[in-house]
Write an enzyme that holds these catalytic residues in place. Structure first.
Site, PDB file in Angstrom:
ATOM      1  N   MET A 155       0.859  -1.183   0.000  1.00 39.95           N
ATOM      2  CA  MET A 155       0.000   0.000   0.000  1.00 39.95           C
ATOM      3  C   MET A 155       0.888   1.223   0.000  1.00 39.95           C
ATOM      4  O   MET A 155       1.855   1.315   0.759  1.00 39.95           O
ATOM      5  CB  MET A 155      -0.974   0.006   1.169  1.00 39.95           C
ATOM      6  CG  MET A 155      -0.394  -0.004   2.553  1.00 39.95           C
ATOM      7  SD  MET A 155      -1.750   0.122   3.745  1.00 39.95           S
ATOM      8  CE  MET A 155      -0.850   0.011   5.283  1.00 39.95           C
ATOM      9  N   ARG A 190      -3.712  -2.744  10.934  1.00 37.55           N
ATOM     10  CA  ARG A 190      -3.519  -2.237  12.295  1.00 37.55           C
ATOM     11  C   ARG A 190      -3.665  -3.349  13.327  1.00 37.55           C
ATOM     12  O   ARG A 190      -2.912  -3.396  14.307  1.00 37.55           O
ATOM     13  CB  ARG A 190      -4.498  -1.092  12.567  1.00 37.55           C
ATOM     14  CG  ARG A 190      -4.073   0.201  11.901  1.00 37.55           C
ATOM     15  CD  ARG A 190      -5.069   1.326  12.034  1.00 37.55           C
ATOM     16  NE  ARG A 190      -4.487   2.569  11.503  1.00 37.55           N
ATOM     17  CZ  ARG A 190      -5.133   3.706  11.375  1.00 37.55           C
ATOM     18  NH1 ARG A 190      -6.409   3.787  11.740  1.00 37.55           N
ATOM     19  NH2 ARG A 190      -4.526   4.775  10.894  1.00 37.55           N
ATOM     20  N   TYR A 198       4.373   2.913  12.503  1.00 39.48           N
ATOM     21  CA  TYR A 198       3.711   2.763  11.200  1.00 39.48           C
ATOM     22  C   TYR A 198       2.271   2.268  11.316  1.00 39.48           C
ATOM     23  O   TYR A 198       1.825   1.878  12.386  1.00 39.48           O
ATOM     24  CB  TYR A 198       4.527   1.932  10.228  1.00 39.48           C
ATOM     25  CG  TYR A 198       4.896   0.503  10.537  1.00 39.48           C
ATOM     26  CD1 TYR A 198       4.281  -0.248  11.519  1.00 39.48           C
ATOM     27  CD2 TYR A 198       5.885  -0.114   9.765  1.00 39.48           C
ATOM     28  CE1 TYR A 198       4.627  -1.568  11.744  1.00 39.48           C
ATOM     29  CE2 TYR A 198       6.247  -1.435   9.986  1.00 39.48           C
ATOM     30  CZ  TYR A 198       5.621  -2.159  10.985  1.00 39.48           C
ATOM     31  OH  TYR A 198       5.973  -3.460  11.201  1.00 39.48           O
ATOM     32  N   GLU A 199       1.557   2.365  10.227  1.00 46.00           N
ATOM     33  CA  GLU A 199       0.101   2.127  10.172  1.00 46.00           C
ATOM     34  C   GLU A 199      -0.665   3.085  11.077  1.00 46.00           C
ATOM     35  O   GLU A 199      -1.727   2.749  11.602  1.00 46.00           O
ATOM     36  CB  GLU A 199      -0.238   0.671  10.541  1.00 46.00           C
ATOM     37  CG  GLU A 199       0.450  -0.374   9.702  1.00 46.00           C
ATOM     38  CD  GLU A 199       0.123  -0.248   8.220  1.00 46.00           C
ATOM     39  OE1 GLU A 199      -0.853   0.434   7.875  1.00 46.00           O
ATOM     40  OE2 GLU A 199       0.858  -0.840   7.420  1.00 46.00           O
ATOM     41  N   GLY A 200      -0.159   4.286  11.224  1.00 47.14           N
ATOM     42  CA  GLY A 200      -0.771   5.277  12.108  1.00 47.14           C
ATOM     43  C   GLY A 200      -0.097   5.219  13.465  1.00 47.14           C
ATOM     44  O   GLY A 200      -0.185   4.209  14.157  1.00 47.14           O
TER      45      GLY A 200
END
Length: 586
Positions: free
Chosen positions: A152, A285, A429-431
């Site tokens: 992504m 997540r 990462y991933e927020g």
């Protein structure tokens, strides 16, 4: 793992799903045993060597460390890439409750390796949920089989979390395709030598798109354009400009990707790219939380082994192993504090992840609409908790492992310093975990008039009411009730203050997420204690296991759950001291 899969959550209302009836305990046990063997024999031996060697960029091609390509080939041929995917696309349709346990094993053994198939699984989820039938038919079978991989592509050099600023563009070509141009950074598995093609999911703007996140669309952009027979054809203007030199995860290629008039196809609707991408993001997540758990478990196992092997000094109460020159360091209270903390973190996180995984299965497969809705609500509420709490605790565990090893922990040869380096990125990462906390407080608490909260509050409240009676569990239930009361009061406080001042919600968010996570873990530990007590009462052959479960839960309630009070007091204090200092004084 067997305990959380087969015993702990049997009463949560998310089980007995007809579509998953074939996955009996005997079958899932065999899968877990085989997964453990593969991770131990194939992935673990190349973990440290992969960290030492890292990835290399040669003429635009990323070379993964020695042994990774061969391990990936075995991984794909063994069907592990297809474990939880839909059988329609060649997957095995395994329950997420089992798949997440396999993910944990992979991450414990070799986190860098796990990112390659992990990103692909997330990409297939987005394509399956939002792609056209033509895209699904063309790409999903090869991605599920592991023949092709996925990524992504969100972040750009000038924007990370604030994706409304992204500049990548996509120009329609009149034949249903688009020309995608732009640069992306921090792209995990963006380029590598494990698969014959790499399928990028790219966020970009159409020419007439409005500013902000509402103007973002999602595009499928392959590294090589497939030919009519489905094999990779000509290059598609996708190039890796550089790979990052990182603190950890050195065997995972983190790439700077350039798209130069690359042919792509729209996934989902124009301007709805964020919704389509979040199908993948939310999946990832939860998986990042499992990454944290995996590293935390590996760190604990290493520290426990070392503490039993390393002799140093004598126990404060007198020699425990008089036949040896000194006692193993596991006799020392502070070492046991560290080991018990790590153990409790891991058991609590695994128990909570099993509950969320069962909800993932119920959301997808339950024949009852009410169950699917309740499962969906619970997943939405707990996703930021799983991602942030698990990874925070994983980094704590990795640091504790280094401390248990002492000076040897700071030396590369011991291997435990890698856990600290690898675990650190999972908090980002991933927020970032701060963003997860804002998501929980800003989006999830008030959603649908608090409906998400009821999926969690109701079972906790019912358990406390049912079990708050005299007996060996009473101290645990009372401690859980106190922490749960603090969570309820904090929820009301945050909700009221946030209506007047959004900064109050932001100031409380990290502490609120930690508080909710502690209560969720406490609930799981209390349930585990009840089950373990019954097993011991009826003379289970696994006496040592259930006895250890109770002792670990007791440690959690006495030494970790009291943190809930500190979180509550911090939330209650509000934003004043946090925001008081002027910017230019920092």
């Amino acid at each position: 793992m067997r305990f959380v899969l087969n015993e702990l959550h049997a009463d949560d209302g998310f089980g007995d799903i007809p579509a998953l009836a074939e996955f009996t305990p005997d079958l899932t046990d065999a899968i877990l045993e085989e997964a453990a063997r593969f991770c131990r024999d194939v992935l673990l031996p190349i973990n440290r060597s992969g960290d030492e060697e890292g990835c290399h960029l040669e003429n635009g091609v990323v070379r993964t460390p020695a042994g990774f390509a061969q391990a990936y080939k075995q991984f794909a041929e063994g069907g592990w890439t297809a474990l939880a995917s839909d059988p329609e696309w060649g997957g095995q349709g395994l329950p997420e409750a089992v798949n997440k346990l396999v993910e944990e094993m992979i991450c414990s053994s070799n986190l860098s390796f796990g990112l390659y198939p992990g990103l692909t699984h997330g990409a297939t989820t987005a394509i399956e949920g939002h792609g056209s039938d033509a895209l699904k038919q063309a790409y999903l079978p090869k991605m599920v089989s592991g023949q092709w991989s996925g990524t992504m592509c969100l972040t750009e050099p000038h924007c990370g979390t604030d994706l409304g600023l992204l500049r990548s563009r996509a120009v329609p070509q009149g034949d249903g395709s688009y020309k995608v141009t732009g640069s992306k950074i921090f792209i995990s598995a963006g380029e590598h030598d494990l698969t014959e093609n790499i399928i990028h999911l790219v966020l970009a703007r159409l020419p007439d798109a409005p500013k902000g996140v509402k103007g973002i669309s999602l595009f499928l952009v392959p590294k090589y354009l497939p030919k009519e027979d489905g094999t990779p054809g000509q290059s598609n203007g996708v190039a890796c400009a550089a790979i990052e030199h990182k603190m950890g995860l050195k065997a995972s290629a983190t790439c700077q990707m350039n798209f130069d008039d690359s042919t792509g196809w729209l996934v989902g609707e124009p301007g709805k790219g964020m919704a389509a991408m979040f199908t993948m993001m939310n999946t990832e997540r939860v998986s990042v939380g499992i990454q944290g758990l995996g590293v935390g478990e590996a760190a604990y196992q290493a520290a426990a082994w070392y503490a039993k092997d390393r002799i140093q000094g004598r126990a404060l109460s007198g020699p425990k192993y008089p036949e040896q020159a000194a006692d193993p360091i596991i006799v020392h209270p502070d070492v046991r504090r560290m080991l018990m903390t790590m153990r409790a973190y891991n058991e609590g996180c695994r128990a909570l992840s099993a509950w969320v995984s069962r909800a993932l299965d119920a959301e997808k497969h339950s024949p009852e609409p009410e169950v699917r809705q309740r499962a969906s609500d619970f997943i939405a509420l707990m996703t930021p908790v799983v991602k942030a709490l698990f990874t925070d605790l994983a980094f704590d565990s990795a640091n504790l492992a280094v401390q248990c090893y002492g000076g040897h922990g700071y030396i590369r040869e011991s291997g435990v310093e890698q856990y600290a380096r690898d675990a650190r990125i999972t908090m980002i990462y991933e927020g970032t975990n701060g963003v997860q906390a804002l998501d929980l407080v800003g989006r999830k608490l008030g959603a649908h008039m608090g409906r998400y909260l009821r999926s969690f509050f109701h079972p906790v409240s019912a358990f406390i009411e049912e079990n708050n009676v005299d007996g060996p569990m009473k101290p645990m239930v009372e401690a859980l009730a106190k922490a749960f009361g603090a969570l309820q009061l904090s929820t009301a406080t945050v909700a009221q203050r946030a209506l007047k001042d959004p900064e109050e919600a932001g100031a409380a968010s990290a502490d609120y997420l930690r508080l909710m996570g502690l209560v969720a873990m406490g609930y799981c530990f209390a349930k585990a204690t009840k089950i373990a007590g019954l097993q011991l009462f009826f003379g289970s052959e696994d006496k040592r296991f259930y006895d250890a479960k109770i002792k670990t839960a007791t440690f959690f309630f006495e030494r970790i759950l009291p943190q809930a009070t500190a979180s509550f007091l911090a939330i209650k204090a509000g934003k004043k001291s946090l925001m008081a200092l002027e910017d230019d004084v920092f």
